[in-house]
Design an enzyme around this catalytic site. Structure first.
Site, PDB file in Angstrom:
ATOM      1  N   LEU A 133      -3.736  -8.822   9.808  1.00 43.09           N
ATOM      2  CA  LEU A 133      -3.615  -7.416  10.186  1.00 43.09           C
ATOM      3  C   LEU A 133      -2.781  -6.690   9.138  1.00 43.09           C
ATOM      4  O   LEU A 133      -1.864  -7.276   8.544  1.00 43.09           O
ATOM      5  CB  LEU A 133      -2.933  -7.277  11.556  1.00 43.09           C
ATOM      6  CG  LEU A 133      -3.664  -7.840  12.776  1.00 43.09           C
ATOM      7  CD1 LEU A 133      -2.816  -7.625  14.032  1.00 43.09           C
ATOM      8  CD2 LEU A 133      -5.039  -7.215  12.953  1.00 43.09           C
ATOM      9  N   ASP A 134      -3.081  -5.404   8.927  1.00 43.07           N
ATOM     10  CA  ASP A 134      -2.261  -4.585   8.042  1.00 43.07           C
ATOM     11  C   ASP A 134      -0.837  -4.481   8.595  1.00 43.07           C
ATOM     12  O   ASP A 134      -0.595  -4.702   9.786  1.00 43.07           O
ATOM     13  CB  ASP A 134      -2.843  -3.176   7.919  1.00 43.07           C
ATOM     14  CG  ASP A 134      -4.160  -3.154   7.168  1.00 43.07           C
ATOM     15  OD1 ASP A 134      -4.416  -4.091   6.394  1.00 43.07           O
ATOM     16  OD2 ASP A 134      -4.939  -2.202   7.375  1.00 43.07           O
ATOM     17  N   ARG A 135       0.091  -4.091   7.735  1.00 44.32           N
ATOM     18  CA  ARG A 135       1.496  -3.985   8.130  1.00 44.32           C
ATOM     19  C   ARG A 135       1.677  -3.091   9.363  1.00 44.32           C
ATOM     20  O   ARG A 135       2.390  -3.446  10.305  1.00 44.32           O
ATOM     21  CB  ARG A 135       2.317  -3.436   6.954  1.00 44.32           C
ATOM     22  CG  ARG A 135       3.777  -3.163   7.295  1.00 44.32           C
ATOM     23  CD  ARG A 135       4.548  -2.657   6.073  1.00 44.32           C
ATOM     24  NE  ARG A 135       5.859  -2.183   6.462  1.00 44.32           N
ATOM     25  CZ  ARG A 135       6.921  -2.963   6.646  1.00 44.32           C
ATOM     26  NH1 ARG A 135       6.805  -4.263   6.502  1.00 44.32           N
ATOM     27  NH2 ARG A 135       8.083  -2.458   6.986  1.00 44.32           N
TER      28      ARG A 135
END
Length: 292
Positions: A133-135
């Protein structure tokens, strides 16, 4: 540390090599077992892959101990575990935490914390993150505890046997109830980070369902049919409904100080038992407060 092992039952007469292939043991995994300190046993006796099997034979594959990832610092920290067994670790990632370390955020990533968990519990595994997942994105992340399990999960993703569903808030009022965005995604020529819809990009498909339209934004649920980098963000910006808070792709941060995206559900088949699994995660407070 005890090595990871799997036991299968032969269902017919064949060479061991053929049976292993049928059970999903890749050539790369087989080579690591043969030359990396693992073993293959038939009815408790070590054999070569040319061994002829008979119906009912018990085949045990003992995988070599994996070296802990060099350069990844094990750290202590909060880890919300949804499910854990010998093969899998499912965790709920908070927003504003990297999945893996980056130049800007070398410490405190999910990978650092999981490495600490593995170290504390003497789990002999390199980190195999199957769903990143993205930050800014919160929610469910699937981690394999073994190279072979990671391979099996990758096959599931290719065969669409693993699905992820997301909650998102997007700018504007989405009108259609259900629709599919099919648009190829590639790297933007002027950036090493940004992606865009472009004719020479990779095939990408996202299913969208409107849950509720508010005056200035909409709550939608999304299902990924492919797993391209920034896919949801690029596809929603492409239809002029960028994610709330996603300033890289045209979103604004008045409502939320991060992109409003949460992985709420993960469906998969357990790579060892064959059991159908469904994991769920409630929205974080910042998103939940905007959904009434």
């Amino acid at each position: 540390m005890k090595p990871f092992e799997l036991t299968y039952t032969a269902s017919g007469n064949s060479l061991l090599r053929e049976a292993l292939h049928g059970w999903g043991i890749s050539k790369r995994t087989l080579a690591s077992v043969k030359y990396g300190g693992g073993q293959i046993l038939v009815n408790g006796r070590e054999v070569t892959v040319r061994h002829p099997l008979e119906t009912g034979d018990a085949v045990t594959v003992i995988f070599p101990l994996e070296e802990f990832g060099k350069g990844l610092q094990a750290e202590s920290g909060e880890l919300k575990i949804i499910h854990e067994d010998d093969a899998l670790l499912i965790v709920d990632k908070p927003p504003l935490q990297n999945t893996i370390p980056s130049r800007e955020h070398p410490n405190g990533s999910l990978a650092n914390i999981v490495a600490g968990h593995f170290e504390d519990h003497q789990i002999p595994a390199t980190l195999h993150i199957a769903t990143r997942l993205d930050r800014d994105t919160s929610g469910l992340v699937c981690i394999a505890k073994n190279r072979h399990i990671h391979h099996m999960l990758s096959l599931q993703q290719q065969e669409k046997k693993m699905t992820r569903r997301y909650d998102a808030l997007v700018h504007g009022q989405v009108e259609s109830g259900k629709f599919v965005i099919t648009a190829p995604i590639g790297r933007k020529d002027s950036s090493i980070i940004e992606r865009e819809v472009r004719p020479d990009g990779q095939f990408a498909e996202t299913e969208v369902e409107l849950i509720h339209a508010y005056p200035d934004y909409s709550h939608v649920q999304l299902k990924l049919n492919t797993g391209r980098t920034h896919q949801i963000r690029v596809h929603l910006a492409h239809i002029s409904h960028p994610l709330v808070g996603d300033d890289l792709y045209g979103g604004k941060r008045e409502l939320m100080n991060r992109q409003a995206l949460h992985c709420r559900e993960l469906q998969m088949i357990h790579p060892v038992t064959g059991e159908a699994l469904v994991f769920e995660s409630p929205n974080r407070e910042d998103m939940a407060g905007l959904i009434t």
